[in-house]
Design a protein around this motif. Structure first.
Motif, mmCIF file in Angstrom:
data_model
loop_
_atom_site.group_PDB
_atom_site.id
_atom_site.type_symbol
_atom_site.label_atom_id
_atom_site.label_comp_id
_atom_site.label_asym_id
_atom_site.label_seq_id
_atom_site.Cartn_x
_atom_site.Cartn_y
_atom_site.Cartn_z
ATOM 1 N N GLY A 191 0.887 -1.260 -0.173
ATOM 2 C CA GLY A 191 0.130 0.041 0.005
ATOM 3 C C GLY A 191 0.957 1.460 -0.061
ATOM 4 N N ARG A 192 -0.006 2.359 -0.136
ATOM 5 C CA ARG A 192 0.621 4.003 -0.070
ATOM 6 C C ARG A 192 1.086 4.103 1.355
ATOM 7 N NH1 ARG A 192 -3.416 7.193 -3.625
ATOM 8 N NH2 ARG A 192 -4.776 6.564 -1.954
ATOM 9 N N PRO A 193 1.817 5.027 1.531
ATOM 10 C CA PRO A 193 2.385 5.402 2.978
ATOM 11 C C PRO A 193 1.414 6.626 3.125
ATOM 12 C CG PRO A 193 3.930 6.617 1.269
ATOM 13 C CD PRO A 193 2.993 5.513 0.436
ATOM 14 N N GLY A 194 1.384 7.114 4.511
ATOM 15 C CA GLY A 194 0.807 8.052 5.042
ATOM 16 C C GLY A 194 -1.043 7.983 5.243
ATOM 17 N N GLU A 195 -1.290 6.814 5.345
ATOM 18 C CA GLU A 195 -2.658 6.414 5.360
ATOM 19 C C GLU A 195 -2.988 5.783 6.609
ATOM 20 O OE1 GLU A 195 -4.106 4.788 1.837
ATOM 21 O OE2 GLU A 195 -3.700 6.430 0.563
ATOM 22 N N GLY A 196 -4.220 5.667 7.214
ATOM 23 C CA GLY A 196 -4.636 5.180 8.143
ATOM 24 C C GLY A 196 -4.341 5.640 9.493
ATOM 25 N N PRO A 197 -4.629 5.072 10.596
ATOM 26 C CA PRO A 197 -4.536 5.587 11.972
ATOM 27 C C PRO A 197 -3.104 6.056 12.193
ATOM 28 C CG PRO A 197 -5.539 3.466 12.031
ATOM 29 C CD PRO A 197 -5.182 3.619 10.761
ATOM 30 N N THR A 198 -2.833 6.957 13.065
ATOM 31 C CA THR A 198 -1.574 7.301 13.485
ATOM 32 C C THR A 198 -1.217 6.598 14.465
ATOM 33 O OG1 THR A 198 -2.036 9.757 13.017
ATOM 34 C CG2 THR A 198 -0.194 9.141 14.494
ATOM 35 N N LEU A 199 0.080 5.954 14.577
ATOM 36 C CA LEU A 199 0.400 4.935 15.541
ATOM 37 C C LEU A 199 0.819 5.724 16.760
ATOM 38 C CD1 LEU A 199 2.628 2.625 13.576
ATOM 39 C CD2 LEU A 199 0.250 2.550 13.919
ATOM 40 N N GLU A 200 0.368 5.069 17.869
ATOM 41 C CA GLU A 200 0.514 5.790 19.351
ATOM 42 C C GLU A 200 1.442 4.698 20.319
ATOM 43 O OE1 GLU A 200 -2.872 7.007 20.847
ATOM 44 O OE2 GLU A 200 -3.996 7.745 18.868
ATOM 45 N N VAL A 201 1.980 5.486 21.037
ATOM 46 C CA VAL A 201 2.593 4.571 22.318
ATOM 47 C C VAL A 201 1.680 3.742 23.013
ATOM 48 C CG1 VAL A 201 3.868 4.770 24.700
ATOM 49 C CG2 VAL A 201 4.750 6.440 22.815
ATOM 50 N N GLY A 202 1.800 2.507 23.327
ATOM 51 C CA GLY A 202 0.999 1.564 23.785
ATOM 52 C C GLY A 202 0.259 0.529 22.877
ATOM 53 N N MET A 203 0.433 1.028 21.659
ATOM 54 C CA MET A 203 -0.297 -0.052 20.690
ATOM 55 C C MET A 203 0.659 -1.000 20.484
ATOM 56 S SD MET A 203 -1.716 2.683 17.616
ATOM 57 C CE MET A 203 -3.106 3.749 18.101
ATOM 58 N N ALA A 204 0.102 -2.368 20.181
ATOM 59 C CA ALA A 204 1.033 -3.446 19.547
ATOM 60 C C ALA A 204 0.580 -3.992 18.124
ATOM 61 C CB ALA A 204 0.806 -4.459 20.728
ATOM 62 N N LEU A 205 1.275 -4.577 17.353
ATOM 63 C CA LEU A 205 0.917 -4.911 16.257
ATOM 64 C C LEU A 205 1.813 -6.416 15.812
ATOM 65 C CD1 LEU A 205 1.075 -1.529 14.285
ATOM 66 C CD2 LEU A 205 -0.974 -2.836 14.861
ATOM 67 N N ALA A 206 1.146 -7.164 15.102
ATOM 68 C CA ALA A 206 1.615 -8.547 14.659
ATOM 69 C C ALA A 206 1.855 -7.931 13.113
ATOM 70 C CB ALA A 206 0.741 -9.534 14.648
ATOM 71 N N ILE A 207 3.327 -8.133 12.729
ATOM 72 C CA ILE A 207 3.629 -7.655 11.350
ATOM 73 C C ILE A 207 4.217 -9.090 10.723
ATOM 74 C CG2 ILE A 207 5.162 -6.273 10.129
ATOM 75 C CD1 ILE A 207 4.822 -4.100 12.176
ATOM 76 N N GLU A 208 3.473 -9.346 9.367
ATOM 77 C CA GLU A 208 3.732 -10.761 9.068
ATOM 78 C C GLU A 208 3.610 -10.825 7.486
ATOM 79 O OE1 GLU A 208 0.718 -13.665 10.177
ATOM 80 O OE2 GLU A 208 -0.367 -12.271 11.258
ATOM 81 N N PRO A 209 4.681 -10.389 6.825
ATOM 82 C CA PRO A 209 4.596 -10.480 5.208
ATOM 83 C C PRO A 209 4.582 -11.938 4.947
ATOM 84 C CG PRO A 209 6.737 -9.802 6.131
ATOM 85 C CD PRO A 209 5.897 -9.792 7.321
ATOM 86 N N MET A 210 3.695 -12.257 3.766
ATOM 87 C CA MET A 210 4.043 -13.356 3.318
ATOM 88 C C MET A 210 4.289 -13.170 1.774
ATOM 89 S SD MET A 210 0.136 -14.277 4.658
ATOM 90 C CE MET A 210 0.245 -12.951 5.971
ATOM 91 N N ALA A 211 5.116 -13.941 0.961
ATOM 92 C CA ALA A 211 5.716 -13.774 -0.248
ATOM 93 C C ALA A 211 5.860 -15.008 -0.989
ATOM 94 C CB ALA A 211 6.974 -12.975 -0.480
ATOM 95 N N THR A 212 5.770 -14.989 -2.415
ATOM 96 C CA THR A 212 5.696 -16.177 -2.980
ATOM 97 C C THR A 212 6.898 -16.306 -4.181
ATOM 98 O OG1 THR A 212 4.179 -16.091 -4.850
ATOM 99 C CG2 THR A 212 3.315 -16.217 -2.622
ATOM 100 N N LEU A 213 7.361 -17.245 -4.777
ATOM 101 C CA LEU A 213 7.832 -17.265 -5.780
ATOM 102 C C LEU A 213 7.237 -17.241 -7.274
ATOM 103 C CD1 LEU A 213 10.737 -20.073 -5.281
ATOM 104 C CD2 LEU A 213 11.099 -17.564 -5.432
ATOM 105 N N GLY A 214 5.883 -17.049 -7.063
ATOM 106 C CA GLY A 214 5.004 -17.092 -8.434
ATOM 107 C C GLY A 214 3.939 -16.059 -8.064
ATOM 108 N N SER A 215 2.570 -16.761 -8.154
ATOM 109 C CA SER A 215 1.437 -15.902 -8.104
ATOM 110 C C SER A 215 1.024 -15.358 -6.597
ATOM 111 C CB SER A 215 0.110 -16.797 -8.418
ATOM 112 O OG SER A 215 -1.020 -16.294 -8.252
#
Ligand code: MG
Ligand code: MG
Length: 260
Positions: A191-215
């Motif tokens: 996605g494009r940068p600069g969108e969605g909620p502003t991140l604040e101290v005390g938030m926690a996120l699970a960040i989990e990219p998935m990539a493939t060799l094809g489709s």
């Protein structure tokens, strides 16, 4: 994409500390599994190890029974992207295995995944996993107060697209985490940068990219859990839970102490 109706859960210092405890259990489990994942072992063997390690730490597995999921970990081999069910599948030299694990300590969750080469994998497969891992770290570095949520996905997509012609899976995403495993907001890996909620101290996120060799297109298999690539190309998946602190991103599911 980012609704304004819901709020992102804010954790206090004590709650983040409990998430770190859960994260250490997840990290310890995944490190044990990484070492155990060799040719000849079954994914059910790995699940049994995970069950034991989590119990030894007096923690509770997040996945077991989650919407009826039958195991402690997800094991996704080769064309499986995420949500594979451990079974009597024997791991073979050259396989690429993703292991996803979640644990709960006093009601607070940690969630992480890694991708493990079984024996010796091809250069293409090894590179896919390395690029996906680098993309995860690029996303984690964006998890700081004042940034916008989509800065994370933008950073992830930039790394993967910049590394070659990989598929970036869009149908499955990261998520808020804390008193539950899956919480608002969704954390896309593009996605494009600069969108969605502003991140604040005390938030926690699970960040989990998935990539493939094809489709990048995926489908759910007949077991109603396993998400696999549509073209049977190999997939990789890396995940960490990160807390947004006043001092920057704190990677709660790393074995060592990592503040970015
Ligand atoms: Mg996970
Ligand atoms: Mg997750």
């Amino acid at each position: 994409m980012f609704g304004k109706r819901q709020r992102i859960e804010i954790k206090n210092t004590e709650q983040i500390a409990l998430m770190r405890e859960a994260g250490v259990v997840v990290a310890t489990t995944l490190e044990t599994l990484r070492q155990a994942a060799v040719p000849g072992v079954t994914t059910a063997d790995l699940d049994a190890i995970a069950r034991r390690v989590i119990a030894e730490h007096n923690a509770t597995p997040s996945f077991l029974g989650y919407h009826g999921f039958p195991a402690v970990i997800c094991t996704s081999v080769n064309s499986a992207v995420v949500h594979g069910i451990p079974d009597d599948t024997v791991l073979r030299d050259g396989d690429l295995l993703s292991i996803d694990c979640g644990a709960i300590v006093q009601g607070w969750h940690g969630d992480a995944a890694l991708t493990v080469p079984i024996g010796t994998v091809s250069d293409d497969v090894a590179r896919l996993s390395e690029v996906t891992r680098e993309a995860m770290w690029a996303g984690l570095r964006q998890a700081r107060a004042g940034n916008r949520l989509s800065d994370i996905g933008h950073a992830i997509e930039n790394v993967i697209r910049g590394a070659g012609s990989y598929g970036v899976v869009e149908e499955y995403v990261g998520h808020g985490i804390g008193s539950q495993m899956h919480m608002y907001p969704s954390v896309p890996n593009y996605g494009r940068p600069g969108e969605g909620p502003t991140l604040e101290v005390g938030m926690a996120l699970a960040i989990e990219p998935m990539a493939t060799l094809g489709s990048a297109t995926v489908r759910v298999l007949d077991d109603e859990w396993t998400v696999a690539t549509d073209d049977d190309s190999t997939a990789a998946h890396w995940e960490h839970t990160v807390a947004i602190t006043a001092d920057g991103p704190w990677v709660l599911t790393a074995l060592e102490e990592i503040r970015l």
